[in-house]
Design a protein around this motif. Sequence first.
Motif, short mmCIF file in Angstrom:
data_model
loop_
_atom_site.label_atom_id
_atom_site.label_comp_id
_atom_site.label_asym_id
_atom_site.label_seq_id
_atom_site.Cartn_x
_atom_site.Cartn_y
_atom_site.Cartn_z
N VAL A 204 40.48 33.36 73.16
CA VAL A 204 40.45 31.90 73.17
C VAL A 204 41.51 31.29 72.26
N ASN A 205 41.76 31.92 71.09
CA ASN A 205 42.77 31.32 70.21
C ASN A 205 44.09 32.09 70.20
N VAL A 206 44.29 32.94 71.19
CA VAL A 206 45.61 33.56 71.35
C VAL A 206 46.18 33.13 72.70
N ASN A 207 45.91 33.89 73.76
CA ASN A 207 46.55 33.53 75.03
C ASN A 207 45.91 32.32 75.72
N LEU A 208 44.73 31.89 75.27
CA LEU A 208 44.13 30.66 75.82
C LEU A 208 44.27 29.48 74.87
N PRO B 85 53.68 36.43 67.09
CA PRO B 85 53.66 34.97 67.11
C PRO B 85 52.51 34.44 66.25
N ALA B 86 52.69 33.25 65.69
CA ALA B 86 51.61 32.60 64.93
C ALA B 86 50.49 32.29 65.92
N ILE B 87 49.24 32.43 65.47
CA ILE B 87 48.13 32.05 66.36
C ILE B 87 47.20 31.06 65.67
N ALA B 88 46.38 30.43 66.49
CA ALA B 88 45.59 29.31 65.99
C ALA B 88 44.44 29.77 65.12
N GLY B 89 43.79 28.81 64.49
CA GLY B 89 42.69 29.09 63.57
C GLY B 89 41.44 29.55 64.30
#
Lengths: 418, 90
Positions: A204-208, B85-89
């Motif tokens: 969910v917080n990488v490719n989505l 790559p940077a990824i989200a929280g």
Amino acid sequence: MSKKPFFNNLKCRECGRLYEKEAIHICEFDFGPLEAAYDYDAIRSVLTRELIESRPQTMWRYRELLPIDGEPTVGTQVGFTPLVKADRLAKALGIRELWIKNDSVNYPTLSFKDRVVSVALSRARELGFEVVACASTGNLANSVAANAANAGLKSYVLIPSNLEQGKVLGSLVYGTNVIGIKGPYDQVNRLCSEIAGKYGWGFVNVNLRPYYAEGSKTMGFEIAEQLGWKLPRHTVACMASGSLLTKIHKAYKEFIDLGIVEQSDFTIHGAQASGCSPISTAFKAGSEMVKPVQNPDTIAKSLAIGTPADGYYAIRSMKETGGSCEDCSDEEIVEGIKLLAETTGIFAETAGGVTVACAKKLIETGKIPKDESAVLCITGHGLKTQEAIIGKVGEPRVIGASLREFEALVADEVNVKS
Amino acid sequence: MPTVRIPTPLRKLTNNHEEVVASGATLGAVLDELNATFPGLGERIVDENGVIRRFVNIFVNDEDVRFLQEKETPIKEADVISIVPAIAGG
């Protein structure tokens, strides 16, 4: 709902290149994050306050501004949490008007993450994923586990192995696969980034991420609607990766652009824990270069991200709106949790303590003027981070079931009705 | 030779190899050789001023190079370099 396509592409936030709306998250050319791109003219032609108000009170009442193709299939009950007028807290902090956006009671897992997961998993289904996953500091894991369970999707959640008990149990109970990683969240993140490239899973917080991140906008939409279709003068949000703050900013701008609310001055402020404050440190130094924190050390574990992916954009949002940034100690976080609970009846997790403690500083220093109005975004429930306050909020006084003992106990505190 | 792990979005440039080898005494030298072998790869990772792009994280043996010496980080034969790559929280 309309059949018109409102959501067309993913777009690089840095260079503007367009991409197909697939399970991809970064630009191949500059690694910039991809964001959902909408046909705002098409949205403007259908979306009105009246239409929104005619729909069920969930985050999906803003459906045209969320990046899925069909109807939502996961998390259809999420959102529309209370916006509470907090007069007693306002008085304690010395500000004219204060509101709490209370996502500690978001459905089903008591944090704002249900918003992002609802979008990410609805999109994961549209893209045909059967396994979904996430890297998490706890709340996201809880939400992925719960929403995947309800949707019948298999899930893996990867978390730092030292998380609070409530957050670990709050994932395990849903029958998900919980994997604890030795090391801070940033190591979990790096591993997930590599796993996502190797397995055909919807992370969910990488490719989505482009879909996931848009879910946070609904917190901003709801605040504006619940204030009577007005933007709040000041908004304070806590920051881990910085994504929530940037998406609240985007939500306000979209509502202005679409004519849903009138243009008015608004300012967004960020809050971090001093034990992991890369964004606040950069902001205070007047820099947009966010220097990573190697070993985060704070009781606000949900905010302990040393390499915040959206730190740069969060700083830009705060600057663009004239906002400020603060950070606070572990002691101040606990005081913030207690103050919020004692004045509003809302029990927030440590991140909420950060928001309250930093708001207090912003008001004291005049960054939020005392004669103005502010909304504090409370993002998760205190029952999930009980360790932070154990031994710091007193103990029950234990007596026998005897009226005499009770009267002796409270003799100095209350007057007995005779 | 040091191994370099290539993230999914860049594999089009490495004939879909997820790991490649490239020599060099420093990270900068390794990146230069990578760019010679796979033209175009270098500019994806560093900007026109030669600085590692804002949204790229590079790790040498699990350590973020921003905590080491960035492009001057010394590289040994057995090192594993990851481009992430940077990824989200969360």
